[in-house]
Design a protein around this motif. Structure first.
Motif, PDB file in Angstrom:
ATOM      1  N   LEU A  71      -5.480 -27.014  -0.075  1.00  0.00           N
ATOM      2  CA  LEU A  71      -4.393 -27.525  -0.910  1.00  0.00           C
ATOM      3  C   LEU A  71      -4.220 -26.661  -2.155  1.00  0.00           C
ATOM      4  O   LEU A  71      -3.096 -26.285  -2.524  1.00  0.00           O
ATOM      5  N   GLY A  72      -5.345 -26.330  -2.797  1.00  0.00           N
ATOM      6  CA  GLY A  72      -5.277 -25.477  -3.976  1.00  0.00           C
ATOM      7  C   GLY A  72      -4.773 -24.091  -3.645  1.00  0.00           C
ATOM      8  O   GLY A  72      -3.959 -23.505  -4.382  1.00  0.00           O
ATOM      9  N   ASN A  73      -5.211 -23.547  -2.501  1.00  0.00           N
ATOM     10  CA  ASN A  73      -4.757 -22.220  -2.107  1.00  0.00           C
ATOM     11  C   ASN A  73      -3.264 -22.218  -1.772  1.00  0.00           C
ATOM     12  O   ASN A  73      -2.548 -21.268  -2.097  1.00  0.00           O
ATOM     13  N   ALA A  74      -2.795 -23.277  -1.130  1.00  0.00           N
ATOM     14  CA  ALA A  74      -1.374 -23.362  -0.778  1.00  0.00           C
ATOM     15  C   ALA A  74      -0.506 -23.369  -2.027  1.00  0.00           C
ATOM     16  O   ALA A  74       0.587 -22.776  -2.047  1.00  0.00           O
ATOM     17  N   TRP A  75      -0.980 -24.032  -3.082  1.00  0.00           N
ATOM     18  CA  TRP A  75      -0.216 -24.022  -4.336  1.00  0.00           C
ATOM     19  C   TRP A  75      -0.134 -22.610  -4.897  1.00  0.00           C
ATOM     20  O   TRP A  75       0.913 -22.195  -5.396  1.00  0.00           O
ATOM     21  N   MET A  76      -1.215 -21.852  -4.803  1.00  0.00           N
ATOM     22  CA  MET A  76      -1.199 -20.476  -5.289  1.00  0.00           C
ATOM     23  C   MET A  76      -0.254 -19.606  -4.460  1.00  0.00           C
ATOM     24  O   MET A  76       0.381 -18.690  -4.977  1.00  0.00           O
ATOM     25  N   GLN A  77      -0.147 -19.902  -3.162  1.00  0.00           N
ATOM     26  CA  GLN A  77       0.735 -19.131  -2.289  1.00  0.00           C
ATOM     27  C   GLN A  77       2.208 -19.380  -2.619  1.00  0.00           C
ATOM     28  O   GLN A  77       3.029 -18.463  -2.594  1.00  0.00           O
ATOM     29  N   ASN A  78       2.544 -20.638  -2.897  1.00  0.00           N
ATOM     30  CA  ASN A  78       3.948 -21.003  -3.134  1.00  0.00           C
ATOM     31  C   ASN A  78       4.005 -22.102  -4.198  1.00  0.00           C
ATOM     32  O   ASN A  78       4.162 -23.277  -3.877  1.00  0.00           O
ATOM     33  N   PRO A  79       3.887 -21.726  -5.480  1.00  0.00           N
ATOM     34  CA  PRO A  79       3.734 -22.732  -6.540  1.00  0.00           C
ATOM     35  C   PRO A  79       5.027 -23.436  -6.947  1.00  0.00           C
ATOM     36  O   PRO A  79       4.979 -24.381  -7.740  1.00  0.00           O
TER      37      PRO A  79
ATOM     38  N   ILE B 260      -3.595 -28.216 -12.232  1.00  0.00           N
ATOM     39  CA  ILE B 260      -3.255 -28.493 -10.835  1.00  0.00           C
ATOM     40  C   ILE B 260      -4.441 -28.222  -9.918  1.00  0.00           C
ATOM     41  O   ILE B 260      -4.835 -29.075  -9.124  1.00  0.00           O
ATOM     42  N   MET B 261      -5.045 -27.044 -10.044  1.00  0.00           N
ATOM     43  CA  MET B 261      -6.148 -26.677  -9.164  1.00  0.00           C
ATOM     44  C   MET B 261      -7.375 -27.570  -9.385  1.00  0.00           C
ATOM     45  O   MET B 261      -8.128 -27.846  -8.455  1.00  0.00           O
ATOM     46  N   GLY B 262      -7.562 -28.042 -10.620  1.00  0.00           N
ATOM     47  CA  GLY B 262      -8.698 -28.908 -10.913  1.00  0.00           C
ATOM     48  C   GLY B 262      -8.677 -30.188 -10.109  1.00  0.00           C
ATOM     49  O   GLY B 262      -9.728 -30.697  -9.701  1.00  0.00           O
ATOM     50  N   LEU B 263      -7.459 -30.706  -9.848  1.00  0.00           N
ATOM     51  CA  LEU B 263      -7.337 -31.927  -9.050  1.00  0.00           C
ATOM     52  C   LEU B 263      -7.799 -31.674  -7.618  1.00  0.00           C
ATOM     53  O   LEU B 263      -8.550 -32.479  -7.049  1.00  0.00           O
ATOM     54  N   ALA B 264      -7.378 -30.548  -7.045  1.00  0.00           N
ATOM     55  CA  ALA B 264      -7.774 -30.227  -5.674  1.00  0.00           C
ATOM     56  C   ALA B 264      -9.283 -30.025  -5.574  1.00  0.00           C
ATOM     57  O   ALA B 264      -9.936 -30.544  -4.657  1.00  0.00           O
ATOM     58  N   PHE B 265      -9.868 -29.292  -6.525  1.00  0.00           N
ATOM     59  CA  PHE B 265     -11.306 -29.047  -6.484  1.00  0.00           C
ATOM     60  C   PHE B 265     -12.099 -30.342  -6.709  1.00  0.00           C
ATOM     61  O   PHE B 265     -13.181 -30.525  -6.153  1.00  0.00           O
ATOM     62  N   GLY B 266     -11.551 -31.236  -7.520  1.00  0.00           N
ATOM     63  CA  GLY B 266     -12.202 -32.529  -7.724  1.00  0.00           C
ATOM     64  C   GLY B 266     -12.234 -33.346  -6.446  1.00  0.00           C
ATOM     65  O   GLY B 266     -13.261 -33.969  -6.117  1.00  0.00           O
ATOM     66  N   TRP B 267     -11.133 -33.352  -5.712  1.00  0.00           N
ATOM     67  CA  TRP B 267     -11.098 -34.052  -4.427  1.00  0.00           C
ATOM     68  C   TRP B 267     -12.138 -33.490  -3.466  1.00  0.00           C
ATOM     69  O   TRP B 267     -12.750 -34.224  -2.710  1.00  0.00           O
ATOM     70  N   GLU B 268     -12.290 -32.164  -3.486  1.00  0.00           N
ATOM     71  CA  GLU B 268     -13.257 -31.534  -2.584  1.00  0.00           C
ATOM     72  C   GLU B 268     -14.659 -32.074  -2.847  1.00  0.00           C
ATOM     73  O   GLU B 268     -15.432 -32.287  -1.905  1.00  0.00           O
ATOM     74  N   GLY B 269     -14.993 -32.304  -4.114  1.00  0.00           N
ATOM     75  CA  GLY B 269     -16.306 -32.853  -4.447  1.00  0.00           C
ATOM     76  C   GLY B 269     -16.519 -34.228  -3.852  1.00  0.00           C
ATOM     77  O   GLY B 269     -17.588 -34.516  -3.286  1.00  0.00           O
TER      78      GLY B 269
END
Length: 428
Positions: free
Chosen positions: A145-153, A91-100
């Motif tokens: 987006l990645g942080n929000a998922w960690m807050q409330n997955p 899940i987080m990999g998708l968000a970090f990929g978008w950031e790139g």
């Protein structure tokens, strides 16, 4: 091991605290430049356009600094928090990929924008800056987006310590993500606007511009302050609805932020209370029913208390002090920026309008930018400390995410950030 984990947490907090300064200015400045260039084009004023040009150079410096600090943090993530990356990678990999991709859009068009001053003219040049603003927003969007998922997955399917999902996009695009992204990005814009406004106030105080220079500076300052007031209203509105949703979706964090010890209706709002070891709140100013009204628009709204949750899952209760400090600073920022903007109202008597650029009000404008940056820092501290002891809320504790040791190399990162901060300041 416990010492290593605490050191890693402190190191990560310090790194993110530095990074957010570069990041928020990198997100906000493209919008500020567009506002000033648009003003110059509309008024056909080359002096205002020169101001936008110089700010674009500052943006390049801050984007480079943001990339450098972000790279340092990515190294820290891989060294210290590898188990988190392994757990939430799908899940987080998708968000970090978008950031790139977002950063690539920002960087490419920023290069075009800065290098084409005087070559591409008029609105065509202004349009080159639009993708820069979109890219900078996209970077903030993806990371938050990645942080929000960690807050409330939500509900996760975990197999062999790794999240399993066929719909990572659905997991990321949640209501929590909407509130966190909109509220934080609006805060970045507000902080940047006030930082630049403060620089112009300093310039006016120190150099007392005259003639066309004075006229250009006043027009820019009004444009910045009026836009800042707009974002004051937006952040306040979003903050209210985010708090209501937080009471529903993350009641453990909400009860810690508001120091609500027991589940009840007609819950009071407590300002300045102190948590006692017997599980009650001592002292403070209590506004009857207000917490229930804030949480659900009615005194009869039931608000969950900390006592409903196991004590070993309680967040760090000093988040209440951080949150109240944030609200105090927001009140100061809002009052001064609204006052400065309101004094530009043309139907006001001239004796009041004249106060706009007098020394007391200009001095009051100077600290608004740094105070707004502190507000952003406090907001993230409330979000992150309020999530503890979990790194992925309800699933992975912080100590479970730790994957390395802080050895003799740990001091390197703070030194790098201090050097980066000094070099960036000198360059600006």
């Amino acid at each position: 091991m416990e010492l290593d984990i605490n050191a890693a947490r402190a190191l990560m907090a310090d790194s993110l605290g530095f990074h957010i300064i570069f990041a928020l200015l990198g997100v906000g400045l493209p919008l500020v430049i567009l506002l000033i260039e648009q003003l110059g084009l509309r008024r056909k004023d080359p002096l205002i356009l020169e101001h936008a040009k110089r700010l674009s150079y500052a943006t390049v410096i801050l984007v480079v600094a943001g990339v450098a600090s972000g790279t340092i943090i990515s190294i820290q993530m891989s060294l210290m928090w590898g188990k988190l990356i392994e757990f939430g990678g799908p899940i987080m990999g998708l968000a970090f990929g978008w950031e790139g991709y977002a950063f690539m859009l920002e960087a490419v068009f920023l290069a075009f924008y800065v290098s084409t001053w005087g070559k591409v003219k008029g609105w065509k040049h202004w349009l080159l800056g639009v993708p820069v603003a979109i890219g900078s927003f996209g970077s903030a969007f993806a990371i938050t987006l990645g942080n929000a998922w960690m807050q409330n997955p939500g509900v996760l399917d975990v197999v062999d310590g790794v999240v399993q999902t066929d719909n990572p996009l659905g997991a990321l695009l949640s209501k929590t993500a909407f509130f966190m992204i909109s509220h934080s990005v609006a805060g970045y814009y507000l902080a940047t606007l006030l930082c630049v406004l403060g620089i112009y106030a300093f310039y006016t105080l120190m150099f007392k511009p005259r003639g066309k220079d004075q006229q250009a500076v006043k027009q820019i300052m009004f444009r910045l302050s009026a836009t800042a007031v707009f974002f004051v209203a937006i952040t306040a509105l979003l903050g209210h609805f985010q708090s209501q949703y937080l009471a529903e979706s993350q009641p453990r964090k909400f009860s810690a932020i508001e120091l609500n010890e027991e589940t009840r209706k007609n819950a009071p709002y407590i300002i300045g209370g102190k948590w006692k070891e017997d599980g009650t709140v001592e002292g403070g100013i209590r506004i009857p029913n207000m917490l229930s009204v804030l949480a659900g628009n009615s005194p009869s709204t039931e608000v969950k208390g900390l006592q409903d949750f196991p004590k070993d899952t309680w967040p760090m209760l000093f988040v209440n002090i951080l949150f109240e400090s944030k609200l105090l600073l927001v009140a100061i920022i809002s009052t001064v920026s609204i006052l400065f903007t309101a004094l530009h109202y043309k139907k006001l008597p001239e004796k009041y309008r004249a106060w706009r650029y007098k020394k007391p009000l200009l001095i009051a404008l100077l600290p608004l930018g740094p105070l707004a940056i502190i507000v952003v820092e406090l907001g993230w501290m409330v979000a992150e400390f309020g999530r503890q002891p979990f790194v992925v809320n309800g699933y992975m504790r912080t100590n479970q995410a730790f994957s390395g040791q802080i050895g003799s190399w740990g001091y390197i990162f703070p030194i790098l950030f201090v050097i980066l901060f000094i070099v960036t300041t000198v360059a600006l």
